[in-house]
Design a protein around this motif. Sequence first.
Motif, short mmCIF file in Angstrom:
data_model
loop_
_atom_site.label_atom_id
_atom_site.label_comp_id
_atom_site.label_asym_id
_atom_site.label_seq_id
_atom_site.Cartn_x
_atom_site.Cartn_y
_atom_site.Cartn_z
N PHE A 260 4.22 7.81 -4.64
CA PHE A 260 4.97 6.98 -3.71
C PHE A 260 5.66 5.83 -4.42
O PHE A 260 5.09 5.21 -5.33
CB PHE A 260 4.04 6.43 -2.63
CG PHE A 260 3.44 7.51 -1.76
CD1 PHE A 260 4.04 7.88 -0.57
CD2 PHE A 260 2.28 8.16 -2.15
CE1 PHE A 260 3.49 8.87 0.22
CE2 PHE A 260 1.72 9.16 -1.36
CZ PHE A 260 2.33 9.52 -0.17
N VAL A 261 6.90 5.58 -3.97
CA VAL A 261 7.70 4.47 -4.51
C VAL A 261 8.26 3.68 -3.33
O VAL A 261 8.70 4.25 -2.33
CB VAL A 261 8.86 5.01 -5.37
CG1 VAL A 261 9.75 3.86 -5.86
CG2 VAL A 261 8.34 5.83 -6.54
N ASN A 262 8.24 2.35 -3.45
CA ASN A 262 8.84 1.50 -2.41
C ASN A 262 9.43 0.26 -3.07
O ASN A 262 8.98 -0.17 -4.14
CB ASN A 262 7.81 1.11 -1.36
CG ASN A 262 8.46 0.67 -0.06
OD1 ASN A 262 9.66 0.83 0.14
ND2 ASN A 262 7.66 0.10 0.83
N ASP A 263 10.42 -0.32 -2.41
CA ASP A 263 10.98 -1.57 -2.90
C ASP A 263 10.11 -2.73 -2.40
O ASP A 263 8.94 -2.53 -2.05
CB ASP A 263 12.44 -1.71 -2.50
CG ASP A 263 12.63 -1.90 -1.00
OD1 ASP A 263 11.68 -1.63 -0.23
OD2 ASP A 263 13.72 -2.33 -0.58
N ASN A 264 10.68 -3.91 -2.33
CA ASN A 264 9.88 -5.08 -1.93
C ASN A 264 9.95 -5.37 -0.44
O ASN A 264 9.77 -6.52 0.00
CB ASN A 264 10.31 -6.31 -2.72
CG ASN A 264 11.77 -6.68 -2.49
OD1 ASN A 264 12.48 -5.98 -1.76
ND2 ASN A 264 12.22 -7.75 -3.13
N ASP B 200 4.22 19.11 -6.88
CA ASP B 200 4.07 17.68 -6.62
C ASP B 200 5.31 17.10 -5.96
O ASP B 200 6.44 17.56 -6.19
CB ASP B 200 3.79 16.93 -7.91
CG ASP B 200 2.40 17.21 -8.47
OD1 ASP B 200 1.64 17.94 -7.82
OD2 ASP B 200 2.10 16.72 -9.58
N ASN B 201 5.10 16.06 -5.14
CA ASN B 201 6.18 15.38 -4.44
C ASN B 201 6.20 13.91 -4.83
O ASN B 201 5.14 13.27 -4.92
CB ASN B 201 5.98 15.48 -2.93
CG ASN B 201 5.91 16.90 -2.44
OD1 ASN B 201 6.83 17.68 -2.62
ND2 ASN B 201 4.79 17.26 -1.81
N ILE B 202 7.40 13.38 -5.03
CA ILE B 202 7.56 11.95 -5.24
C ILE B 202 8.38 11.42 -4.07
O ILE B 202 9.55 11.79 -3.90
CB ILE B 202 8.27 11.65 -6.57
CG1 ILE B 202 7.49 12.27 -7.74
CG2 ILE B 202 8.41 10.14 -6.77
CD1 ILE B 202 8.21 12.16 -9.08
N TYR B 203 7.76 10.58 -3.24
CA TYR B 203 8.41 10.03 -2.06
C TYR B 203 8.96 8.65 -2.38
O TYR B 203 8.22 7.77 -2.84
CB TYR B 203 7.42 9.94 -0.91
CG TYR B 203 6.95 11.29 -0.41
CD1 TYR B 203 7.73 12.05 0.45
CD2 TYR B 203 5.72 11.82 -0.82
CE1 TYR B 203 7.31 13.30 0.90
CE2 TYR B 203 5.29 13.06 -0.38
CZ TYR B 203 6.10 13.79 0.48
OH TYR B 203 5.68 15.02 0.92
N ILE B 204 10.24 8.44 -2.14
CA ILE B 204 10.89 7.16 -2.42
C ILE B 204 11.37 6.58 -1.10
O ILE B 204 12.28 7.11 -0.47
CB ILE B 204 12.06 7.34 -3.40
CG1 ILE B 204 11.58 8.06 -4.66
CG2 ILE B 204 12.66 5.98 -3.76
CD1 ILE B 204 12.69 8.57 -5.52
N ALA C 246 0.22 6.03 0.04
CA ALA C 246 1.22 5.29 0.81
C ALA C 246 0.96 3.79 0.82
O ALA C 246 1.88 3.00 1.04
CB ALA C 246 1.23 5.82 2.24
N SER C 247 -0.27 3.40 0.58
CA SER C 247 -0.63 1.99 0.59
C SER C 247 -0.58 1.36 -0.80
O SER C 247 -0.75 0.14 -0.93
CB SER C 247 -2.02 1.80 1.19
OG SER C 247 -2.99 2.49 0.42
N THR C 248 -0.35 2.17 -1.83
CA THR C 248 -0.30 1.64 -3.20
C THR C 248 0.92 2.17 -3.96
O THR C 248 0.79 2.74 -5.05
CB THR C 248 -1.58 1.99 -3.98
OG1 THR C 248 -1.73 3.43 -4.01
CG2 THR C 248 -2.81 1.36 -3.35
N PRO C 249 2.13 2.01 -3.39
CA PRO C 249 3.31 2.57 -4.06
C PRO C 249 3.72 1.78 -5.29
O PRO C 249 3.53 0.56 -5.36
CB PRO C 249 4.38 2.47 -2.98
CG PRO C 249 3.98 1.28 -2.18
CD PRO C 249 2.48 1.32 -2.14
#
Length: 257
Positions: free
Chosen positions: A10-14, A61-65, A35-38
């Motif tokens: 998982f990847v997320n911005d700020n 594998d999946n990388i969710y951005i 989902a809680s530690t992207p």
Amino acid sequence: LTNASAADYFVNDNSTTNDIFCTAIGNNANNGTSASTPKATLTAVWNTYGPAGTNVISSGDNIYIDAGLYFQTDANLVLSVNGISIIGAGSDFTIFDNNQSSVDANKWATITGDNITISDVYLTGYNYGFGGANVIAINGALNLTFNNVMINENKPGGGSSSVVITGASTVTFNGGGSNCNPGSVSVAGGGVNIEGNGNVVSFNNYTLSANEKDYQGGSGLYILGNNTTLVTITNSIFSNNINGSNEGGGARFIADG
């Protein structure tokens, strides 16, 4: 068949605005495996778990951005692992903007792995010259699929378009487009180049518009190959592509294939 041991990253911005995958903001100190530690960037996931890191990313594998602006965070990735998926929150929401941050050396990715799927992202502000692709270079990748990927407003490269397909690759574009990639003197902008023998490429509901080249034909789409080079275009739009080269072909230039 599915990979029973497939992993999600998982990847997320700020920000959590418009998020659909993550429940927390991104931080590269996180492990990126929930989902809680992207993590904060795709590059951090790839460097940690990809071939240059622990090398545990594998087929299935999946990388969710998640939704957000990834500003000058990801460039020159080498996607070489077969069977992975990179999934954004939508091309209106997951935006990679390199902001022309290098003089002439940044693309989003070079793709060489097979059975890779990339979905729902927007790629802008990249530039790569010296004959390479501005945004995405595809070389020998089989069964590569792009779903709703928008590639807009990228600087021209030295004789190439924003997407360059070589090495007998098989590629399908579903939705999305490569639009408004301008040219300038002695270089080529443009949408998509298909170069060499054995490339098999399909465009479905794709848009190639407002692309421009001053060197090399086919501002929207350039095709050079032989009778093993197969291109299928279905329900797609070519509009307002401008070509100033001697070859011409603002919308499409088919040298052979």
